[in-house]
Design an enzyme around this catalytic site. Structure first.
Site: not given
Lengths: 334, 316
Positions: A172-175, A194, A250, A252, A281, A299, A301
């Site tokens: 639950l960071g900024s993204i 988290s 979204v 890794r 990838e 990849h 986003a």
């Protein structure tokens, strides 16, 4: 006055510009903006093999601009005795030996919040696409043009409602927070895992990802990839999520046990997945190509002009701050 | 309601059909070839007191005229463009629809289509599935969604639900409606062209009436422009489709996410494969939960009608 030889062009005026090591070419729009302010050392333009080049020319390098996911490993770091700063061009720094940098007192900066909105938008869009089969329906129309409004819902089967879904956010960071804010407006219930509980949020916290999965309809991975979070979504978590559960990645590729994910999807042990990232990838497991409950993107986003401009600003700002002895803008947290 | 003769116009939902079959005397219109339908209606006219239609086949003037015993039209939809309301009013026929239960799903799809179109998700999925992703670092920039101006045509239940979602992405909201809505803080435009000129994403969410037919015409499309995106979750005839197709083919419009088409089930094939176009087959409310809720509303309205109780969701 010493005259240093560089393989980069150095007209007289540029010798005053601070020196920055690159490992690969910059995106053109970045190059144009940054060459006004910095001198770049470009090993790939030399006849010498990289390690010899660095030995000959990189002794004075204090800053490395890591453009793209080129690994910054202990060996590379050892060849840069005066390195003090690594500027990453991504939010994730899993390609950088963070422990080695910490030991040497080398600071690392990342993309900060430059990508937050776009990655969050993408995660939400992948989820709606999987649930409502947007890409799959478009494929169906291409194959059977008269399918539109044809008999019954079943022409594109199992369309699933978003409202009311319990969404478990891993990281639950900024993204992750941006994803939570958006999905709240769709009537989803937000849960999260988290490293530490966040007292300022009212979402339900789970210290254990399997427990989170058991109470979620959807899992979204928006955390950094580290040793601890490698395969944070594993077989146990997937089985706990259950046969109607959806996984959106979204972050890794290696956050998810990809082999297990493919097996679970093939056997109907989970309901679907939206994936922007993969373990290796550009290799994508071919078993996924015929599935309608899966959405696959390459990849991308963060690939918007705004994210790139935001990144450029952060990269330039960090380099400028460093060379004028000011505080860095986006140092990674410990 | 075993004595209620119900004409089901279309196999719109298997649960609904099953329940109607169990609880009423059910007549299935679509089982008759088009040229035999008039005959079928006349043969059963005395028994048919209710019509259940949908967005494909409703209750038009011809059908209503053929059914002198008709008392109620219970539409499996919120839109009533396929029901001849004037005729129903004239005959005193009750009409019900399915509002509210589908609002969220339609709004969700509108946002999903907008982002899928702008971020080229469908195109990316096609690219990956083709095996074409061979080199990491291939990149192509797409349009950011967050923060872009969203214009909504029609600020009813669905329009408001779309606005609420778009706001969570930091999108400034503006709208066109028959009249300004002072209880919202969104910016009002009294002309659709002005709305289109001042937004990045234009979403059609109003009812289809004579006034709103082709409400998105060439002028509006040109105003929206080569960076603009149109999302239609209303009705196909809201948009001048040939104009839309040529605008997309010529690059005069930036992109389109479409759930509805002017001549369903026909979808313009020139749009197939365009990376900035996403097409879905009229699935705005097609989730299992919502279809069941819609069906229950239809059944509940019919039940209320036969027991002389207030209708659940009457329009007339």
């Amino acid at each position: 006055m010493s005259v240093e030889r560089h393989t980069a062009e150095t007209p007289a005026g540029e010798r005053e510009l601070p020196l920055v090591l690159l490992l690969r070419p910059l995106f053109p729009r970045f190059h144009v903006a940054l060459t006004h302010k910095f001198r770049f050392l470009k090993p790939w333009e030399s006849q010498l093999p990289p390690d010899e080049f660095l030995a000959a020319h990189a002794g004075a390098v204090r800053a490395l601009l890591c453009s793209g996911p080129t690994p910054v490993d202990a060996e590379l770091l050892a060849s840069l005795p005066r390195l003090e700063l690594v500027v990453a061009s991504s939010a994730g720094v899993n390609h950088i030996d963070v422990a080695a940098c910490r030991r040497r007192g080398i600071a690392i900066t990342n993309a900060g919040n430059a990508f937050t909105d776009d990655v969050a938008d993408f995660a939400v869009a992948l989820l709606i696409d999987v649930l409502r089969k947007i890409s799959a329906s478009d494929r169906a129309i291409n194959a059977l043009p008269d399918i539109c409004n044809s008999y019954g819902v079943g022409h594109v089967a199992n369309l699933d409602k978003l409202g009311g879904k319990r969404v478990g956010i891993i990281g639950l960071g900024s993204i992750g927070s941006a994803v939570a804010r958006r999905l709240g407006a769709f009537g989803c219930t937000i849960l999260y895992h988290s490293k530490r509980k966040k007292p300022s949020v009212s979402y339900k916290f789970f210290s254990n990802v399997t427990d989170l999965a058991a109470e979620s309809d959807v899992l979204i991975t928006t955390c950094a990839l580290t040793d601890e979070t490698h395969h944070i979504i594993d077989k146990e978590v997937m089985l706990a999520l259950g046969k109607d559960g959806i996984i959106i990645n979204v972050g890794r590729g290696a956050l998810v046990d990809e082999k297990e994910l493919v097996r679970c999807l093939m056997e109907g042990e989970i309901g679907g997945a939206g994936l922007d990232v993969f373990k290796n990838e550009p290799v994508v497991p071919q078993e996924l190509f015929h599935m309608d409950n899966v959405v696959l993107t390459h990849h991308q986003a963060v690939f918007t002009p705004e994210s790139f401009d935001g990144l450029l600003e952060v990269v330039m700002g960090n380099l400028e701050a460093f060379f004028s002895n000011k505080p860095l803008l986006t140092p990674i947290s410990e | 309601m075993e004595s209620l003769g119900v004409l089901l116009t279309y196999p719109m939902d298997s649960y609904l059909e099953e329940e109607l079959g169990k609880r009423c005397e059910l007549f299935r219109l679509w089982e008759n070839p088009p040229e035999k339908r008039g005959e079928f209606l006349r043969a059963n006219a005395a028994s048919i007191r209710a019509v259940v239609g949908n967005t494909a086949v409703g209750a038009d003037a011809e059908t209503i005229d053929a059914l002198p015993a008709l008392e109620i039209v219970a539409s499996f939809s919120v839109g009533l463009d396929k029901v001849d309301l004037a005729k129903c009013r004239e005959r005193g026929i009750r009409v019900t629809n399915t509002p509210d239960v589908l609002t969220d799903d339609v709004a969700d799809l509108a946002i999903g289509l907008a982002i899928a179109t702008m971020r080229l998700i469908r195109a990316a999925d096609r690219y990956v599935r083709s095996g074409a992703w061979k080199a990491k670092g291939d990149y192509k920039l797409s349009s950011k969604f967050s923060g872009k101006a969203v214009g909504i045509i029609g600020l009813g239940r669905i329009g408001l639900a779309i606005a609420k979602r778009a706001e969570a992405f930091g999108c400034p909201i503006s709208y066109f409606s028959r009249s300004e809505k002072p209880q919202t803080s969104y910016r009002y435009y009294s002309s659709v062209v002005d709305l289109a000129a001042n937004c990045h994403v234009l979403i059609v969410a109003c009812a289809l009436t004579e006034e709103t037919h082709h409400i998105v015409d060439r002028e509006v499309i040109d105003a929206l422009g080569p960076n603009g995106v149109l999302v239609n979750i209303g009705r196909g005839p809201h948009v001048d489709e040939p104009e839309l197709v040529s605008a997309l083919l010529e690059g005069r419009l930036g992109g389109a996410g479409l759930d509805v088409f002017e001549l369903e089930p026909h979808v313009p094939e020139q749009l197939f494969g365009l990376e900035n176009v996403v097409l879905v087959p009229h699935v705005g409310s097609s989730t299992w939960e919502t279809c069941k809720a819609m069906a229950d509303l239809v059944l509940g309205n019919l039940e209320a009608h036969v027991t002389n109780k207030p209708l659940l969701t009457p329009v007339l």
